[in-house]
Write an enzyme that holds these catalytic residues in place. Structure first.
Site, PDB file in Angstrom:
ATOM      1  CE  LYS A  81      52.726  29.247  21.127  1.00 31.87           C
ATOM      2  NZ  LYS A  81      52.110  28.983  21.970  1.00 31.87           N
ATOM      3  CB  SER A 156      48.917  30.749  23.368  1.00 29.53           C
ATOM      4  OG  SER A 156      49.706  29.542  23.334  1.00 29.53           O
ATOM      5  CB  SER A 180      48.682  26.343  23.018  1.00 26.58           C
ATOM      6  OG  SER A 180      47.787  27.229  24.076  1.00 26.58           O
TER       7      SER A 180
END
Lengths: 456, 47
Positions: A81, A156, A180
């Site tokens: 990420k 996310s 997330s």
């Protein structure tokens, strides 16, 4: 059209690698080909590190040929990420606020993965600064769900989940402040593990709420997720644990808040999953976590001021660089009162004790990970039964409590519903006992795999 | 500070700062704060 492909798991790749049936370079090239083919439509990656990945993969092959085996992640293509510092690259956090950034060192977790022999294929898209559940508000545009590109992959860590579900990486590393990791894992039909709070270093990771931030893996299987989790801790990975014996499992199902607002198809799949566990011999009983109903306000009054404090300076100096929705939610945090923050902290403690009590004499709690299937991109509210709720509230509804309490939590695929979209079961374990939760998850994965339909 | 007076002041400040779009966000926050303050776990200094 679905872009899901069957890829090797980390475990399968490791066996083939050591049997000399495949090389790290070959599997890395396969991931890079998937990225070439599908990233334009799915928008999973902000940065593709093709040259570095090829170099790392060749080095992994050379090391193995010379007798140096770094363990289960040796030569494994992994995505990160884009909140994690990787030396020499920008950590964009999917925001124009970070323009010009360049990390001068690896985050400790990235360093641990390097030591374990992982190959980094790139950095993945996310909801700007991890402050959202759909991945729609990103300076790089929305990521799209491989099961249906009109739908969100969750967030996310949306790009991360897409990268694994679409065969662009064998595993990925995300962050989880309110769900997330687990939310996108559920929306994309893969496994997402949030370890206990504080277990894995968050240094070198752009924070959202330091009170609730966790780092953890997303992968195709529970075993793969465990292998990456162990690597993130640093040190030797060891042998994967065996599934807990299903006949001795005691699982509590918190009814009330956690089961009140569920899409009909999600409810049916969840109950079918529980029934399969009962048939396999597990003891499944209903329980209640009394103050779960107050989770939403508690989560909001801690996470948002935490985020606002981190962003206060840039909200003043470069507000136009934020996406509009993220800017507004951050600004909201600057208006909250200390009195209410203190109330929320007190509620968090109470909730932690109630979850501990619910787990007493049980191996895990079970509930759906998401109360709805992956939402359409652009949806603002969704009707579930008689309730119409903002998408964000629905997506956080079943996960955020365990960021507050710090208990380990894992999202395990539970087949698909009639529309072909994935469903997921969330399991919660005893605080500080992530390994025990993984053993339960291995058993549940086995049962749910036998009773669910295959991927499209 | 009561939630009503806080909300009034917050909206006025947001408008002064050129952020009228914050109004519905602050109203949603006020709803959430009401729920937090009304929850049965809150302390009562008289007891």
């Amino acid at each position: 059209m679905s872009t899901i492909i069957d890829t090797l798991t980390i475990t399968e790749f490791g066996q083939k690698l050591r049997a000399r049936e495949v090389t790290a370079e070959q599997v890395t090239e396969s991931c890079l080909r998937r990225i070439d083919a599908d990233n334009a439509s799915l928008n999973a990656f902000i940065l593709v590190m093709a040259d570095e990945a090829r170099q790392q993969a060749r080095e992994a092959d050379r090391e193995l040929a010379a007798g140096r085996d770094r363990g289960p992640l040796h030569g494994v293509p992994i995505s990160l990420k884009d909140l994690f510092d990787v030396r020499g690259t920008a950590t964009t956090a999917a925001s124009r606020v970070r323009e010009g950034h360049k990390a001068d060192r690896d985050a400790p977790v990235v360093s641990h993965l390097r030591q374990a022999g992982a190959v980094f294929v790139g950095k993945t898209n996310l909801h700007e600064f991890a402050f959202g559940t759909t991945n729609e508000d990103s300076a790089y545009g929305p990521s799209r769900n491989p099961y249906d590109p009109q739908r969100s992959p969750g967030g996310s860590s949306g790009g991360s989940a897409v990268s694994v579900a679409a065969g662009m990486a064998l595993a990925t590393v995300g962050t989880d402040t309110g769900g997330s990791i687990r939310i996108p894992a559920a929306a994309c039909g893969i496994v997402g593990l949030k370890p206990s709070f504080g277990e894995i270093s968050t240094d070198g990771v752009v924070p959202l709420s330091r009170t609730f931030d966790h780092v953890g893996p997303l992968a195709q299987t529970v075993t793969d997720a465990w292998l990456v989790y162990r690597a993130l801790l640093g040190g030797a990975i060891g042998r994967p644990p065996a599934p807990a014996p299903i006949s001795s499992l005691r699982i509590g199902v918190p009814r009330g808040y956690f089961c009140d607002v569920l899409d009909d198809d999600v409810r049916t799949r969840f109950e079918e999953g529980l029934e399969a566990l009962r048939r396999a011999g597990a003891r499944v009983d209903d329980i209640e976590i009394r103050h779960a109903r107050d989770v939403g306000p508690m989560y909001l009054h801690i996470s948002v001021p935490d985020a606002a404090a981190y962003h206060a300076a840039t909200l003043e100096t470069m507000p136009e660089r934020y996406t509009p929705n993220v800017r507004l939610r951050l600004e909201m945090g600057r208006y909250m009162l200390g009195e209410d923050y203190a109330r929320a902290l007190a509620l968090r403690e109470l909730l932690r004790r109630e979850v501990d009590a619910a787990l007493a004499g049980r191996d895990a709690l079970a509930m759906p990970t998401l109360p709805i299937p992956a939402p359409l991109i652009g949806a603002v509210t969704i009707k579930v039964g008689a309730t119409e709720e903002p998408v964000r509230n629905l997506m956080l509804r079943l996960t955020s409590a365990f960021n507050a309490t710090g208990h380990p939590a894992i999202a395990v695929p539970n087949g698909t519903i009639a529309s072909g979209l994935p469903c997921s079961t969330q399991l919660i374990g005893l605080h500080g006992q992530t390994d025990s939760l993984v053993r339960v998850a291995l058993a549940v994965e086995e049962v749910q795999r036998e009773t669910t339909r295959p991927r499209p | 500070m009561t939630i009503d007076s806080w909300l009034q002041a917050a909206i006025a400040d947001a408008e002064k700062r050129g952020l009228p779009a914050l109004k519905p966000v602050l109203e949603a926050l006020a709803k959430s704060t009401r729920a937090l303050r009304a929850a049965d776990f809150n302390d009562d200094a008289s007891r």
